[in-house]
Design an enzyme around this catalytic site. Structure first.
Site, PDB file in Angstrom:
ATOM      1  N   ARG A 161       0.900  -1.338   0.087  1.00 27.19           N
ATOM      2  CA  ARG A 161      -0.066  -0.194  -0.023  1.00 27.19           C
ATOM      3  C   ARG A 161       0.941   1.408  -0.099  1.00 27.19           C
ATOM      4  NH1 ARG A 161      -2.286  -3.886   1.371  1.00 27.19           N
ATOM      5  NH2 ARG A 161      -0.699  -4.214   2.841  1.00 27.19           N
ATOM      6  N   THR A 162       2.036   1.327   0.829  1.00 29.84           N
ATOM      7  CA  THR A 162       2.461   2.840   0.959  1.00 29.84           C
ATOM      8  C   THR A 162       3.335   2.699  -0.429  1.00 29.84           C
ATOM      9  OG1 THR A 162       2.682   2.226   3.599  1.00 29.84           O
ATOM     10  CG2 THR A 162       4.267   3.979   2.515  1.00 29.84           C
ATOM     11  N   LYS A 203      25.294  -4.266  -1.521  1.00 26.83           N
ATOM     12  CA  LYS A 203      26.653  -4.152  -1.469  1.00 26.83           C
ATOM     13  C   LYS A 203      27.499  -3.381  -0.564  1.00 26.83           C
ATOM     14  CE  LYS A 203      26.266  -3.897  -6.589  1.00 26.83           C
ATOM     15  NZ  LYS A 203      26.544  -2.812  -7.994  1.00 26.83           N
ATOM     16  N   ARG A 250      11.253   3.979   3.319  1.00 27.25           N
ATOM     17  CA  ARG A 250      10.879   3.140   3.977  1.00 27.25           C
ATOM     18  C   ARG A 250      12.309   2.144   4.428  1.00 27.25           C
ATOM     19  NH1 ARG A 250       5.631  -0.466   4.649  1.00 27.25           N
ATOM     20  NH2 ARG A 250       4.984   1.069   5.464  1.00 27.25           N
ATOM     21  N   HIS A 302       5.371   6.348  11.350  1.00 23.83           N
ATOM     22  CA  HIS A 302       4.908   6.295   9.953  1.00 23.83           C
ATOM     23  C   HIS A 302       3.889   7.144   9.569  1.00 23.83           C
ATOM     24  CE1 HIS A 302       3.414   4.438   6.372  1.00 23.83           C
ATOM     25  NE2 HIS A 302       3.143   3.173   6.654  1.00 23.83           N
TER      26      HIS A 302
END
Length: 307
Positions: free
Chosen positions: A51-52, A80, A101, A129
């Site tokens: 969703r986000t 890496k 995120r 959030h």
């Protein structure tokens, strides 16, 4: 240049202005369809999301902009060993704004300190959030017509649930908001929320274990899943995951004008039989998430708005 790390980065008047803009976007989407024609959004997602990430991408596309980025750390140079600081410096050369995120708390804040473009915290571990909180506030205001004089039940994983922490911090700024905190002992809200946010601001709250005891008094019921990814062992998760299941029988105890919110994804904490109840607002909530992210992108980019 401004970033968004927490809902508290916006004052109440700024928040109201942003929610007003989101409401206007909902009513007049075509008016905003070309406001970001020459802009690019980078989505840097070091942790899985449906969703986000997709709502950010949909938001930018709805504004006429373009999107680039990655959907897991494995598909980026983080695999890496590249640092978040180096990644954002490079991405700043390619994009005008970034949504990040990350599983580590504070990672988006670290990125914002060296970034040449606005950074939006799209979730950092169990911490914050903010864009989900903006979504929740827009949903509550649209359904109830206000953000004050409400009794809000928060149910499930209140310990690790970053959406819950952010929502409490945002709502304590409105008058006469009461909280009913519904969770098992092991998943109660962290002490810093209880002491530094609720008690410090003289906010009325009670802690309950039984959903049935709490639901009759609520204006909003905010359900959350027990998050498997936050547990250190499978045994604790299995013991907790079925603690709360909202079904028709429990919902029969609620007011006719109570609404059910959920940040999603759900596992089994809301029975499918509840989906057709007019009080089930969680899929509508996901749609509001697009509008509020459109408004946020326009605000942080300081785009000239159409008349």
């Amino acid at each position: 240049m401004r970033h968004l790390m927490s809902p508290l980065d916006l004052s109440v008047p700024e928040l109201e202005k942003l929610l007003d803009l989101a409401s206007d976007i909902e009513k007049n989407p075509k008016k905003y369809a070309h406001t970001c024609d020459d802009k690019r959004l980078a989505t840097l997602f070091y942790e899985p999301s449906t969703r986000t990430r997709l709502s950010f991408e949909a938001a930018m596309m709805n504004l006429g902009g373009k999107v680039l980025g990655f959907s897991s750390a494995d598909s980026s140079s983080a695999a890496k060993g590249e640092t978040v600081s180096d990644t954002i410096r490079v991405v700043s050369c390619y994009a005008d704004i970034c949504a990040m995120r990350h599983p580590k708390e504070g990672a988006p804040l670290v990125a914002s300190m060296v970034s040449n473009i606005p950074v939006i915290n799209a979730g950092d571990g169990g911490h914050q959030h903010p864009t989900q909180t903006l979504t929740d506030l827009l949903t509550i205001r649209s359904l109830k017509g206000r953000l004050d004089n409400l009794t809000i039940g928060l149910c499930g994983d209140l310990k690790f649930g970053r959406t819950v922490h952010s929502l409490i911090e945002a709502l304590v700024r409105y008058p006469n908001v009461k909280f009913v905190l519904i969770s098992p002992e092991e998943l109660r809200i962290p002490s810093y929320i209880r002491e530094d946010v609720l008690k410090k601001n003289n906010i009325e709250f009670v802690e309950e274990e039984r959903l049935e005891d709490a639901i009759p008094d609520l204006d909003i019921l905010y359900m959350t899943r027990v998050q498997k990814e936050r547990f250190f062992n499978e045994e604790d998760y299995v013991r907790m995951k079925d603690f709360y299941i909202l079904d028709k029988q429990k919902l029969s105890l609620a007011k006719d004008d109570m609404y059910i919110l959920h940040p999603l994804p759900r596992v089994n904490e809301i029975a499918v039989e509840v989906d057709n109840d007019p009080r089930a607002a969680y899929f509508k909530q996901a749609q509001y998430g697009v509008y509020v992210r459109m408004a946020l992108i326009l605000t942080l980019l300081e785009v000239e708005l159409p008349c």
